[in-house]
Design a protein around this motif. Sequence first.
Motif, short mmCIF file in Angstrom:
data_model
loop_
_atom_site.label_atom_id
_atom_site.label_comp_id
_atom_site.label_asym_id
_atom_site.label_seq_id
_atom_site.Cartn_x
_atom_site.Cartn_y
_atom_site.Cartn_z
N LEU A 54 -36.75 37.11 -46.77
CA LEU A 54 -35.82 36.75 -47.84
C LEU A 54 -35.65 37.86 -48.87
N ASP A 55 -36.34 38.97 -48.66
CA ASP A 55 -36.33 40.07 -49.63
C ASP A 55 -36.87 39.62 -50.98
N SER A 56 -37.89 38.75 -50.94
CA SER A 56 -38.57 38.28 -52.14
C SER A 56 -39.96 38.88 -52.20
N ARG A 57 -40.57 38.82 -53.38
CA ARG A 57 -41.94 39.31 -53.54
C ARG A 57 -42.82 38.18 -54.05
N ILE A 58 -44.03 38.09 -53.50
CA ILE A 58 -44.93 37.00 -53.84
C ILE A 58 -45.86 37.40 -54.98
N VAL A 59 -46.09 36.44 -55.87
CA VAL A 59 -47.09 36.55 -56.93
C VAL A 59 -48.10 35.43 -56.70
N GLY A 60 -49.36 35.78 -56.47
CA GLY A 60 -50.41 34.78 -56.34
C GLY A 60 -50.88 34.33 -57.72
N GLU A 61 -50.82 33.02 -58.00
CA GLU A 61 -51.14 32.52 -59.34
C GLU A 61 -52.62 32.13 -59.47
N GLY A 62 -53.10 32.18 -60.70
CA GLY A 62 -54.41 31.62 -61.02
C GLY A 62 -55.60 32.40 -60.51
N LEU A 63 -55.51 33.71 -60.48
CA LEU A 63 -56.65 34.51 -60.01
C LEU A 63 -57.80 34.45 -61.02
N ASP A 64 -59.02 34.35 -60.48
CA ASP A 64 -60.21 34.34 -61.32
C ASP A 64 -61.08 35.58 -61.13
N THR A 65 -60.93 36.24 -59.97
CA THR A 65 -61.83 37.37 -59.67
C THR A 65 -61.05 38.56 -59.12
N LEU A 66 -61.66 39.72 -59.25
CA LEU A 66 -61.07 40.94 -58.71
C LEU A 66 -61.04 40.88 -57.17
N GLU A 67 -62.03 40.21 -56.59
CA GLU A 67 -62.07 40.08 -55.13
C GLU A 67 -60.86 39.32 -54.60
N GLU A 68 -60.43 38.30 -55.34
CA GLU A 68 -59.23 37.57 -54.93
C GLU A 68 -58.01 38.47 -54.97
N LEU A 69 -57.90 39.28 -56.01
CA LEU A 69 -56.76 40.18 -56.13
C LEU A 69 -56.77 41.21 -55.01
N ARG A 70 -57.94 41.73 -54.68
CA ARG A 70 -58.03 42.72 -53.60
C ARG A 70 -57.68 42.10 -52.25
N MET A 71 -58.02 40.83 -52.05
CA MET A 71 -57.64 40.17 -50.81
C MET A 71 -56.12 39.99 -50.73
N LEU A 72 -55.48 39.72 -51.86
CA LEU A 72 -54.02 39.65 -51.86
C LEU A 72 -53.42 40.95 -51.35
N ASP A 73 -53.97 42.07 -51.83
CA ASP A 73 -53.48 43.38 -51.38
C ASP A 73 -53.69 43.55 -49.88
N THR A 74 -54.85 43.13 -49.39
CA THR A 74 -55.15 43.21 -47.95
C THR A 74 -54.14 42.42 -47.14
N LEU A 75 -53.69 41.29 -47.68
CA LEU A 75 -52.72 40.44 -47.00
C LEU A 75 -51.29 40.91 -47.16
#
Length: 218
Positions: free
Chosen positions: A192-213
């Motif tokens: 759809l040419d959209s970009r995802i924002v993951g909401e409600g992050l609590d840890t840096l590890e969660e953010l790094r996993m988003l990048d991995t995905l």
Amino acid sequence: LVRGKLHSVYEPVVDAKSLTVFGYEALIRGTEGGAFASPLELFGIAAEEELLFELDCQCRRAAIEGAIGFPEGAKLFMNIRPTAIHDPSFQPDALTRTLERCGLSPGDVVFEISEQESIENYEIFREARDNYGKLGFQFALDDTGAGYASLEAVAELTPEFIKVDRVFVHGIDQDPVRQTVLRALQSLARELDSRIVGEGLDTLEELRMLDTLGIPFG
């Protein structure tokens, strides 16, 4: 509302790869320590008193006025209810003048469509979205996955940003099932040419996993 005792606080939207701030989401607050400090209280009482439209107008005003002095290039993510398109002060010309007074431009602003209020007529809303889009405004669909109408809204509106509800993001670094869900949503967003924002992050590890995905923001 009469006294204008509302202000915004700002939560960073971070680039998952570079770990730099991409923008800020404005979150409304009442007087600290008062009965209406919580947004849940604010919107709950406003609903009882049939003042949701008036509260929404002031929320947008507070979001813009508090964004003076944002770092250059940072996006302002601003929650709106679908009925905002009927507010005279929200019409493109009036809104653009307000932004100019605060040192902002339409290209700096992302409207987050709240799932708290359903979109009753997608055709009318798409027309309004297109009119704002021509000026540079962008749109995000908030809390995607939290309500039954989420995927319908994604299909109908094709927003520039899809904000995935925290229920799918919390603990994602340790949850293969959530990772599978996010991969599927990322594949949809790419089409759809959209970009995802993951909401409600609590840890840096969660953010790094988003990048991995391949998820760009959290």
